[in-house]
Design an enzyme around this catalytic site. Structure first.
Site, PDB file in Angstrom:
ATOM      1  N   GLU A  42       0.833  -1.207   0.000  1.00  0.00           N
ATOM      2  CA  GLU A  42       0.000   0.000   0.000  1.00  0.00           C
ATOM      3  C   GLU A  42       0.868   1.258   0.000  1.00  0.00           C
ATOM      4  O   GLU A  42       0.532   2.250  -0.632  1.00  0.00           O
ATOM      5  CB  GLU A  42      -0.961   0.003   1.200  1.00  0.00           C
ATOM      6  CG  GLU A  42      -2.112  -0.984   1.056  1.00  0.00           C
ATOM      7  CD  GLU A  42      -2.954  -0.749  -0.201  1.00  0.00           C
ATOM      8  OE1 GLU A  42      -3.047   0.396  -0.675  1.00  0.00           O
ATOM      9  OE2 GLU A  42      -3.502  -1.734  -0.740  1.00  0.00           O
ATOM     10  N   TYR A 125      -7.025   6.320   4.049  1.00  0.00           N
ATOM     11  CA  TYR A 125      -7.076   5.314   2.986  1.00  0.00           C
ATOM     12  C   TYR A 125      -6.213   4.094   3.349  1.00  0.00           C
ATOM     13  O   TYR A 125      -6.679   2.948   3.315  1.00  0.00           O
ATOM     14  CB  TYR A 125      -6.620   5.896   1.627  1.00  0.00           C
ATOM     15  CG  TYR A 125      -6.259   4.767   0.692  1.00  0.00           C
ATOM     16  CD1 TYR A 125      -7.257   4.035   0.065  1.00  0.00           C
ATOM     17  CD2 TYR A 125      -4.933   4.344   0.554  1.00  0.00           C
ATOM     18  CE1 TYR A 125      -6.948   2.936  -0.714  1.00  0.00           C
ATOM     19  CE2 TYR A 125      -4.607   3.241  -0.213  1.00  0.00           C
ATOM     20  CZ  TYR A 125      -5.619   2.552  -0.843  1.00  0.00           C
ATOM     21  OH  TYR A 125      -5.316   1.437  -1.583  1.00  0.00           O
ATOM     22  N   ASP A 143      -9.888   5.561  -2.852  1.00  0.00           N
ATOM     23  CA  ASP A 143      -8.687   6.057  -3.542  1.00  0.00           C
ATOM     24  C   ASP A 143      -9.118   6.539  -4.922  1.00  0.00           C
ATOM     25  O   ASP A 143     -10.319   6.573  -5.221  1.00  0.00           O
ATOM     26  CB  ASP A 143      -7.603   4.965  -3.622  1.00  0.00           C
ATOM     27  CG  ASP A 143      -7.894   3.940  -4.702  1.00  0.00           C
ATOM     28  OD1 ASP A 143      -9.080   3.789  -5.097  1.00  0.00           O
ATOM     29  OD2 ASP A 143      -6.953   3.274  -5.172  1.00  0.00           O
TER      30      ASP A 143
END
Ligand code: SF4
Length: 357
Positions: A42, A125, A143
């Site tokens: 991520e 996020y 996102d």
């Protein structure tokens, strides 16, 4: 028909099961995900495409197989492995996050959004993505890909960067989440945005949620979300002096610990103030005056708000003293530089020097 969790999640998950991409950080069907791999991926995927991230992910996990290995790493080593991926604050934050995980969470990546939000560099996020993908915690994510899908599903024609729209999108992302398989659902949303509901010419004919898509029903998907106004890029110009002493080593310096390319190494670089370089300019920047200066290469590099132009020159100097300590400078051969982190434009300059040797 309006999209609800019942009408939206099952066809999306069915599509994901059949079309999910095999990615190195993604658990195979039936396997438990590795939370450290999820966190790492991520961080790497922010503002960066999957295909670019894959080799970096392999290199990184090869060097630091566990969060404990990463926590023990030296920042220069981490930046060196991140070299070329850009947005280097992500690498520094990842290292700080690994230290925090070892110190405060016994080396286990936290399971909840609240705990994840206490880690450096982790925002709403990333916290939602890691909690849901690694642990199936019920947490929404929004996102760029998810924004596009949701705006089209609800036919939202406003600018998704508006605060009220953002609020609506997070609420909708949560409302559409199923009770189980939230990690798969979130990955499916991102995957749908990346491969089917693309910015230009979305493939509505093969879309698993077409029957609940308001934009498709009204034929307005191509204008959602509205195009961003073009940004004026600030132009920046730098002179780069590649000064080589008799033993073949070049003078390099480390950038300050904060700001762009923080802590990385470069050839002596200064703001270009005029169109003509004088010996005084080189002496002022480096402390040396080469007998001659030859043009080496011009490198253009564009960042989100800036367009850089680096005009690099090469010159030979007679250096009898050690390099200065402030800013940290040293003499290094091209092969010695391979162990140090360099930004992409400085790497291009280094590569050109290598071609000439
Ligand atoms: Fe996107 Fe088209 Fe699917 Fe709607 S139907 S979500 S616009 S791909």
């Amino acid at each position: 028909m309006t999209a609800t969790s019942i009408t939206f999640a099952p066809p999306l998950l069915k599509w994901f099961d059949a079309h999910r991409r095999d990615l190195p950080w993604r658990a195979r069907l039936g396997q438990a995900p590795n939370p450290y791999h999820v966190l790492l991926s991520e961080a790497m995927l922010q503002q960066t495409q999957v295909s670019t991230v894959v080799p970096y992910f392999h290199r990184f996990t090869g060097a630091f197989p566990t969060v404990h290995d990463l926590a023990r790493a030296d920042e220069q080593q981490v930046l060196r492995l991140w070299q070329g991926l850009g947005y280097y604050s992500r690498a520094r934050n990842l290292l700080k996050a690994a230290l925090a995980i070892v110190d405060r969470f016994d080396g286990v990546v936290p399971r909840t959004v609240d705990d994840l939000l206490t880690l450096p560099g982790v925002g709403r996020y990333t916290a939602g993505a890691v909690a849901s993908i690694a642990y199936d915690t019920r947490a929404p994510i929004v996102d760029g890909n998810v924004v596009r899908v949701l705006c089209r599903i609800d036919a939202i024609e406003k600018d998704p960067r508006e605060k009220a729209v953002q609020l609506h999108l997070w609420t909708r992302a949560e409302a559409l989440l199923p009770d189980r398989r939230t990690g798969d659902f979130n990955q499916a949303m991102m995957e749908l945005g990346a491969t089917v509901c693309t910015p230009k010419r979305p493939s509505c004919l093969i879309c698993p949620v077409q029957s609940v898509c308001q934009a498709h029903a009204r034929g307005i998907q191509d204008r959602i979300p509205p195009a961003k106004p073009a940004k004026a890029l600030k132009a920046e110009r730098r002179w780069v002096f590649c000064l080589q002493r008799e033993d073949g080593r070049y003078l390099i310096e480390q950038r300050p610990p904060a700001g762009r390319w923080a802590g990385m190494w470069q050839f002596i670089s200064v703001e270009a103030t005029t169109d003509m370089i004088t010996p005084a300019d080189i002496r002022h920047a480096s402390g040396y005056t080469p007998a001659e200066l030859e043009p080496l290469i011009t490198v253009h590099h564009t960042l989100t708000h800036r367009q850089y132009r680096f005009d690099a020159y090469r010159g030979r100097v007679r250096a009898r003293r050690a390099a200065d300590a402030d800013p940290p400078r040293r003499w290094a051969s091209l092969s010695e530089m391979e162990g140090l982190p360099f930004s992409k434009p400085q790497l291009a300059i280094r590569q050109r020097l290598g071609e000439q040797e």
